[in-house]
Every structure is written in C-alpha cells, then in structure tokens.
Design a protein around this motif. Structure first.
Motif, PDB file in Angstrom:
ATOM      1  N   GLY A  57       0.811  -1.246  -0.023  1.00 19.63           N
ATOM      2  CA  GLY A  57       0.005   0.048  -0.165  1.00 19.63           C
ATOM      3  C   GLY A  57       0.832   1.266  -0.040  1.00 19.63           C
ATOM      4  N   ALA A  58       1.913   1.156   0.631  1.00 21.12           N
ATOM      5  CA  ALA A  58       2.861   2.269   0.786  1.00 21.12           C
ATOM      6  C   ALA A  58       3.515   2.570  -0.429  1.00 21.12           C
ATOM      7  N   ILE A  59       3.908   1.687  -1.103  1.00 17.44           N
ATOM      8  CA  ILE A  59       4.459   1.805  -2.544  1.00 17.44           C
ATOM      9  C   ILE A  59       3.651   2.237  -3.596  1.00 17.44           C
ATOM     10  N   VAL A  60       2.353   1.881  -3.439  1.00 14.52           N
ATOM     11  CA  VAL A  60       1.301   2.142  -4.488  1.00 14.52           C
ATOM     12  C   VAL A  60       1.286   3.897  -4.042  1.00 14.52           C
ATOM     13  N   ALA A  61       1.179   4.360  -2.887  1.00 12.97           N
ATOM     14  CA  ALA A  61       0.861   5.339  -2.427  1.00 12.97           C
ATOM     15  C   ALA A  61       2.214   6.536  -2.746  1.00 12.97           C
ATOM     16  N   GLN A  62       3.119   5.962  -2.870  1.00 17.48           N
ATOM     17  CA  GLN A  62       4.455   6.610  -2.765  1.00 17.48           C
ATOM     18  C   GLN A  62       4.611   6.843  -4.730  1.00 17.48           C
ATOM     19  N   ALA A  63       3.933   5.846  -5.434  1.00 18.79           N
ATOM     20  CA  ALA A  63       3.934   6.127  -6.744  1.00 18.79           C
ATOM     21  C   ALA A  63       2.969   7.217  -6.956  1.00 18.79           C
ATOM     22  N   GLY A  64       1.985   7.421  -6.392  1.00 21.76           N
ATOM     23  CA  GLY A  64       0.832   8.370  -6.489  1.00 21.76           C
ATOM     24  C   GLY A  64       1.377   9.777  -6.065  1.00 21.76           C
ATOM     25  N   PHE A  65       2.273   9.854  -5.006  1.00 22.82           N
ATOM     26  CA  PHE A  65       2.835  11.103  -4.584  1.00 22.82           C
ATOM     27  C   PHE A  65       4.003  11.475  -5.725  1.00 22.82           C
ATOM     28  N   LEU A  66       4.647  10.537  -6.219  1.00 23.38           N
ATOM     29  CA  LEU A  66       5.791  10.863  -7.170  1.00 23.38           C
ATOM     30  C   LEU A  66       4.893  11.633  -8.210  1.00 23.38           C
ATOM     31  N   LEU A  67       3.883  10.824  -8.822  1.00 23.60           N
ATOM     32  CA  LEU A  67       3.080  11.449 -10.020  1.00 23.60           C
ATOM     33  C   LEU A  67       2.649  13.022  -9.496  1.00 23.60           C
ATOM     34  N   LEU A  68       2.119  13.197  -8.342  1.00 27.54           N
ATOM     35  CA  LEU A  68       1.768  14.580  -8.031  1.00 27.54           C
ATOM     36  C   LEU A  68       2.802  15.565  -7.960  1.00 27.54           C
ATOM     37  N   PHE A  69       4.194  14.944  -7.306  1.00 29.15           N
ATOM     38  CA  PHE A  69       5.219  15.777  -7.570  1.00 29.15           C
ATOM     39  C   PHE A  69       5.563  16.245  -8.883  1.00 29.15           C
ATOM     40  N   ILE A  70       5.666  15.291  -9.904  1.00 32.89           N
ATOM     41  CA  ILE A  70       5.885  15.581 -11.265  1.00 32.89           C
ATOM     42  C   ILE A  70       4.884  16.527 -11.852  1.00 32.89           C
ATOM     43  N   SER A  71       3.614  16.508 -11.377  1.00 29.70           N
ATOM     44  CA  SER A  71       2.672  17.543 -11.951  1.00 29.70           C
ATOM     45  C   SER A  71       2.881  18.830 -11.390  1.00 29.70           C
ATOM     46  N   ALA A  72       3.253  18.886 -10.058  1.00 26.53           N
ATOM     47  CA  ALA A  72       3.808  20.057  -9.340  1.00 26.53           C
ATOM     48  C   ALA A  72       4.735  20.963  -9.927  1.00 26.53           C
ATOM     49  N   VAL A  73       5.949  19.942 -10.259  1.00 26.97           N
ATOM     50  CA  VAL A  73       7.096  20.436 -10.918  1.00 26.97           C
ATOM     51  C   VAL A  73       6.914  20.880 -11.922  1.00 26.97           C
ATOM     52  N   ALA A  74       6.063  20.365 -12.852  1.00 30.03           N
ATOM     53  CA  ALA A  74       5.836  20.966 -14.308  1.00 30.03           C
ATOM     54  C   ALA A  74       4.975  22.000 -14.232  1.00 30.03           C
ATOM     55  N   SER A  75       3.951  22.357 -13.264  1.00 26.51           N
ATOM     56  CA  SER A  75       3.109  23.173 -13.130  1.00 26.51           C
ATOM     57  C   SER A  75       4.050  24.379 -12.568  1.00 26.51           C
ATOM     58  N   ALA A  76       4.821  24.295 -11.876  1.00 24.25           N
ATOM     59  CA  ALA A  76       5.922  25.336 -11.417  1.00 24.25           C
ATOM     60  C   ALA A  76       6.615  25.921 -12.718  1.00 24.25           C
ATOM     61  N   ILE A  77       7.187  24.958 -13.447  1.00 24.60           N
ATOM     62  CA  ILE A  77       7.991  25.366 -14.785  1.00 24.60           C
ATOM     63  C   ILE A  77       7.079  26.081 -15.822  1.00 24.60           C
ATOM     64  N   ALA A  78       5.731  25.590 -16.015  1.00 21.14           N
ATOM     65  CA  ALA A  78       4.830  26.261 -16.939  1.00 21.14           C
ATOM     66  C   ALA A  78       4.352  27.482 -16.335  1.00 21.14           C
ATOM     67  N   GLY A  79       4.282  27.779 -15.285  1.00 25.04           N
ATOM     68  CA  GLY A  79       3.424  29.057 -14.561  1.00 25.04           C
ATOM     69  C   GLY A  79       2.004  28.642 -14.632  1.00 25.04           C
ATOM     70  N   GLY A  80       1.470  27.411 -14.426  1.00 21.79           N
ATOM     71  CA  GLY A  80       0.054  27.204 -14.298  1.00 21.79           C
ATOM     72  C   GLY A  80      -0.221  25.908 -14.231  1.00 21.79           C
ATOM     73  N   ASN A  81      -1.491  25.395 -13.983  1.00 23.02           N
ATOM     74  CA  ASN A  81      -1.545  23.966 -13.651  1.00 23.02           C
ATOM     75  C   ASN A  81      -1.506  23.366 -14.895  1.00 23.02           C
ATOM     76  N   THR A  82      -0.682  21.931 -15.042  1.00 19.70           N
ATOM     77  CA  THR A  82      -0.564  21.491 -16.030  1.00 19.70           C
ATOM     78  C   THR A  82      -0.413  20.019 -15.596  1.00 19.70           C
ATOM     79  N   LEU A  83      -0.445  18.970 -16.765  1.00 18.48           N
ATOM     80  CA  LEU A  83      -0.501  17.585 -16.418  1.00 18.48           C
ATOM     81  C   LEU A  83      -1.564  17.160 -15.679  1.00 18.48           C
ATOM     82  N   GLY A  84      -2.945  17.637 -15.889  1.00 21.68           N
ATOM     83  CA  GLY A  84      -3.915  17.290 -15.032  1.00 21.68           C
ATOM     84  C   GLY A  84      -4.211  15.673 -14.866  1.00 21.68           C
ATOM     85  N   PRO A  85      -3.987  14.922 -16.105  1.00 22.47           N
ATOM     86  CA  PRO A  85      -4.313  13.657 -15.841  1.00 22.47           C
ATOM     87  C   PRO A  85      -3.092  13.058 -14.797  1.00 22.47           C
ATOM     88  N   ALA A  86      -1.950  13.400 -14.960  1.00 25.07           N
ATOM     89  CA  ALA A  86      -0.941  12.822 -14.049  1.00 25.07           C
ATOM     90  C   ALA A  86      -1.484  13.109 -12.720  1.00 25.07           C
TER      91      ALA A  86
END
Length: 174
Positions: free
Chosen positions: A72-101
């Motif tokens: 369960g923790a590994i699955v959650a970690q994968a989820g948090f990694l996707l959320l992290f990637i989305s947040a970094v991409a949004s910070a770089i793009a200057g707006g919410n991006t990677l909505g499906p991720a």
C-alpha cells in the motif's frame, strides 16, 4: 531507510503542508498566468509531496503493517511521485498542467494509503496511527478551502514526532 530519516521526512511534509496553507491564506492560486507567489506555493507543495513519499518508506515498518501495508505504501509513493511531477511541471509552466498525472497520482496516493491504513488497523499495535495519513490526505482534499492542507500538515507533524520519539527511544536502549 533509517527510521530517523522517515521521521524527519514526515516533519518536513507537515511543515511544508502547513506553510502552503499559510501562504494561501493571503493569496489564492489561479489555474494559469502565475506570478512569483504562485510558483512559490507550488514549490512548497512539491516539497510536501516528495517528503511524504520519503516518509511513507518507513511508516509501514514503524506501524508494523506487514507486507500488505508495504505494498500500500509503495502504491501511495507512486501516487505522490506523480503528484510531485505534476507540481514541478506546473511550477515550470507557470500554471496548472499535467491534469491526468495529478488525478492519477491523487487516486494512487489515496488508494495506497487506504490499503496501508487497513493493514495497520488489522496488524499493528499502533492502530490509532494507522489511518492518519489516509484521513489527512482525504480531509485535505475535501476541506481544501477550509484549511484542509493545515490538517494534513498537523497529521504528518504528529506522525513525524511519534516516529522520531520511538526511533530516539530505540537508539537509547541499543
């Protein structure tokens, strides 16, 4: 991973979540056309996400949640990694991006933490702590406009303190 590292990561996740909430008390982040403060909000959010993923590495062991809890923790970690990637991409793009991720990451984080919570409730001596990460994340989503991020911060600060207290006690007894 040493329990001390997981404990510190949980504390960082809690502080970052609470800081994110504090900044958003004064400024509402729009979906696009971000200013510097919006990028700062997203970076602090990204820090809370990656710290949560690290904290989840040691939480199942501290909890005594067994193999199902670790999965369960590994699955959650994968989820948090996707959320992290989305947040970094949004910070770089200057707006919410990677909505499906973001959506998939949130689903995996919730599902993984639910499995971890159930495993902890069934197997652990620390049943009272088993559902704290899941409840904190769920409440942070449902109560987002009303301080949900602060609740998540308090949840991780409490767990970080508890995990660290046990780790420090074990070091003294060793």
């Amino acid at each position: 991973m040493p329990m001390r590292t997981a404990s510190i990561a949980a504390l960082v996740a809690g502080i970052a979540s609470a800081a994110d909430w504090l900044v958003q008390l004064r400024h509402t982040q729009p979906d696009s056309h971000w200013q510097g403060i919006d990028v700062l909000i997203e970076i602090v959010f990204a820090l809370s996400l990656i710290a949560t993923a690290v904290a989840l590495q040691g939480f199942p062991r501290w909890l005594g949640a067994g193999r199902v809890g670790r999965v369960g923790a590994i699955v959650a970690q994968a989820g948090f990694l996707l959320l992290f990637i989305s947040a970094v991409a949004s910070a770089i793009a200057g707006g919410n991006t990677l909505g499906p991720a973001f959506s998939l990451g949130l689903l995996l984080a919730l599902l993984g933490q639910l499995v971890l919570a159930v495993a902890g409730l069934v197997r652990s001596r620390r049943r009272s702590a088993a559902a704290v990460p899941f409840a904190g994340l769920l409440l942070s989503v449902l109560a987002a406009p009303f301080g949900g991020q602060l609740l998540l911060g308090v949840a991780w600060l409490t767990l970080g303190w508890a995990m660290g207290a046990r780790s420090a006690r074990s070091a003294v007894l060793a």
